[in-house]
Design an enzyme around this catalytic site. Structure first.
Site, PDB file in Angstrom:
ATOM      1  N   GLU A  46       0.825  -1.206   0.000  1.00 13.76           N
ATOM      2  CA  GLU A  46       0.000   0.000   0.000  1.00 13.76           C
ATOM      3  C   GLU A  46       0.860   1.257   0.000  1.00 13.76           C
ATOM      4  O   GLU A  46       0.563   2.243  -0.700  1.00 13.76           O
ATOM      5  CB  GLU A  46      -0.909   0.027   1.231  1.00 13.76           C
ATOM      6  CG  GLU A  46      -1.704  -1.243   1.461  1.00 13.76           C
ATOM      7  CD  GLU A  46      -1.003  -2.210   2.406  1.00 13.76           C
ATOM      8  OE1 GLU A  46      -1.595  -2.548   3.439  1.00 13.76           O
ATOM      9  OE2 GLU A  46       0.133  -2.612   2.094  1.00 13.76           O
ATOM     10  N   ALA A 149       9.766 -38.191  -6.732  1.00  9.70           N
ATOM     11  CA  ALA A 149       9.810 -38.638  -8.122  1.00  9.70           C
ATOM     12  C   ALA A 149       9.559 -40.141  -8.111  1.00  9.70           C
ATOM     13  O   ALA A 149      10.195 -40.875  -7.342  1.00  9.70           O
ATOM     14  CB  ALA A 149      11.168 -38.327  -8.747  1.00  9.70           C
ATOM     15  N   THR A 189      18.260 -39.899   3.396  1.00  9.74           N
ATOM     16  CA  THR A 189      18.310 -39.195   2.110  1.00  9.74           C
ATOM     17  C   THR A 189      19.649 -38.507   1.924  1.00  9.74           C
ATOM     18  O   THR A 189      20.212 -38.504   0.822  1.00  9.74           O
ATOM     19  CB  THR A 189      17.163 -38.169   2.027  1.00  9.74           C
ATOM     20  OG1 THR A 189      15.908 -38.863   2.062  1.00  9.74           O
ATOM     21  CG2 THR A 189      17.239 -37.355   0.746  1.00  9.74           C
ATOM     22  N   GLU A 289      11.353 -33.486   1.101  1.00  5.53           N
ATOM     23  CA  GLU A 289      11.725 -34.458   0.074  1.00  5.53           C
ATOM     24  C   GLU A 289      11.944 -35.787   0.794  1.00  5.53           C
ATOM     25  O   GLU A 289      13.067 -36.135   1.156  1.00  5.53           O
ATOM     26  CB  GLU A 289      12.954 -33.974  -0.701  1.00  5.53           C
ATOM     27  CG  GLU A 289      12.682 -32.637  -1.396  1.00  5.53           C
ATOM     28  CD  GLU A 289      13.795 -32.183  -2.330  1.00  5.53           C
ATOM     29  OE1 GLU A 289      14.847 -32.857  -2.388  1.00  5.53           O
ATOM     30  OE2 GLU A 289      13.620 -31.154  -3.011  1.00  5.53           O
ATOM     31  N   GLY A 291      11.769 -39.932   1.956  1.00  5.03           N
ATOM     32  CA  GLY A 291      11.836 -41.312   1.512  1.00  5.03           C
ATOM     33  C   GLY A 291      10.511 -41.980   1.808  1.00  5.03           C
ATOM     34  O   GLY A 291       9.535 -41.334   2.232  1.00  5.03           O
TER      35      GLY A 291
END
Length: 357
Positions: A46, A149, A189, A289, A291
């Site tokens: 604003e 994925a 990971t 992400e 497992g």
């Protein structure tokens, strides 16, 4: 208002922990000025729109704001005071600010100063771009997005290749990372991928001249098994957090917070972790992400808002690790909807939204 929301989106990579806000000032059908919030500590949308206004305010002047103007002093002064001084008498606000310091108070102050305020225009769109901010201030947990994925036969590992998804899909992931305040992974990971978990994009990719803000890097390492001098994730001066079951401490050299968390049968208590991330670190959007085990826990405990699959047409077979293997029926207090399906190269990105009742 739709245009103001598009302006607000220009700040989605930089405003955290603040919400993304856009504002336009009009006269009839003509846009006289515009502004959007860029980063914490800088002028709000604003104020920028009013600074850019070159024409004197009159009875036809209207302001469209995606979020209720603040009425308290934080890193900047109250936007309501600036609006009142401007002389604008017609304001459209898309949504109220969920922050208890503001909610409804900004509107009340504007109205008490003779300003006509209309609330609710394109509310759903405004809520969507700030769903992380809304979750943090109302539920004390971040908005949680998980990504995997997967192959055609629902495997998340491929013994013959590091990647399952295409290069284009992997670039698409970077935009999700860039919109997130923090990225969380398990120690397994880290051992498997040894990723830096940084954003692999240029300023031009984000259509932004600001310095790229890399998300806080978070690791679940229950027994503190990781050597912090070995893995890429612990490099650099950016903030890192290791949640574990052993100790709370701080490594100044690597800027790592070690935070002790109680365990349950599935490992570290994720709800407690999410509370800490929201309250102590002001994390709006948490990108995970995971497992297979971590994703199963997130779904089973109803701790996920959005699940993103990048599905490849590849078939991996029995040597690959499978994704979700839910052993117990998920809570009845949740429904799952398919939010979008998008073709990316030879992959398909599927986004599922988890709706808590």
């Amino acid at each position: 208002m739709e245009y103001a929301i598009e302006l607000a989106k220009k700040g989605i990579y930089t405003t955290s922990p603040n919400p993304s806000v856009g504002c336009i000032i009009t006269e009839g059908n003509k846009i006289l000025s515009e502004g959007y919030h860029l980063k914490s500590g800088s002028d709000h949308a604003e104020v920028i729109a009013l600074k850019n206004l070159k024409k004197k305010v009159n009875n036809e002047t209207c302001m469209y704001i995606t979020l209720e103007p603040c009425c308290h002093t934080g890193k900047t002064g109250p936007c309501t005071d600036t609006i009142i001084k401007s002389g604008i008498k017609n304001i459209f606000i898309s949504m109220l600010d969920p922050n208890p310091l503001v909610k409804g108070k900004g509107v009340k102050k504007l109205r008490s100063n003779g300003i006509s305020v209309n609330i609710g225009l394109c509310k759903d769109l405004s809520e969507k771009i700030n769903r992380g901010f809304i979750s943090r201030v109302t539920k004390k947990i971040p908005y949680v997005t998980a990504k995997q994925a997967i192959s055609m036969d629902y495997k998340i590992t491929n013994p013959k290749s590091k990647w399952i998804s295409s290069a284009q899909s992997r670039k698409d992931v970077q935009y999700f990372r860039a919109k997130s305040c923090a990225i969380l992974v398990s120690s397994k990971t880290i051992i498997k991928d040894n990723s830096k978990l940084k954003i692999k994009l240029k300023k031009s990719d984000l259509n932004n001249n600001e310095k790229i803000i890399h998300p806080i890097r978070i690791v679940l390492d229950t027994n503190l098994s990781l050597n912090i001098n070995k893995y890429n994730i612990f490099e650099g001066k950016e903030k890192k957090i290791i949640f574990n079951s052993i100790s709370t401490s701080y490594n100044e050299n690597k800027n790592i917070d070690f935070i002790k968390i109680r365990k349950d049968k599935n490992g570290l208590r994720l709800k407690n972790i999410f509370n800490i991330l929201a309250i102590k670190y002001e994390i709006n959007n948490l990108y995970i992400e995971p497992g297979s085990k971590l994703l199963n826990t997130l779904v089973s405990y109803n701790l996920i808002d959005e699940l993103v699959f990048y599905k490849s047409p590849e078939i991996i077979g029995k040597l690959g690790l499978s994704t979700l293997v839910i052993n117990s029926k998920p809570s009845k207090n949740i429904s799952i909807v398919t939010e979008s399906i998008t073709k990316i190269s030879n992959d398909v990105r599927i986004i599922y939204k988890f709706l808590r009742k």
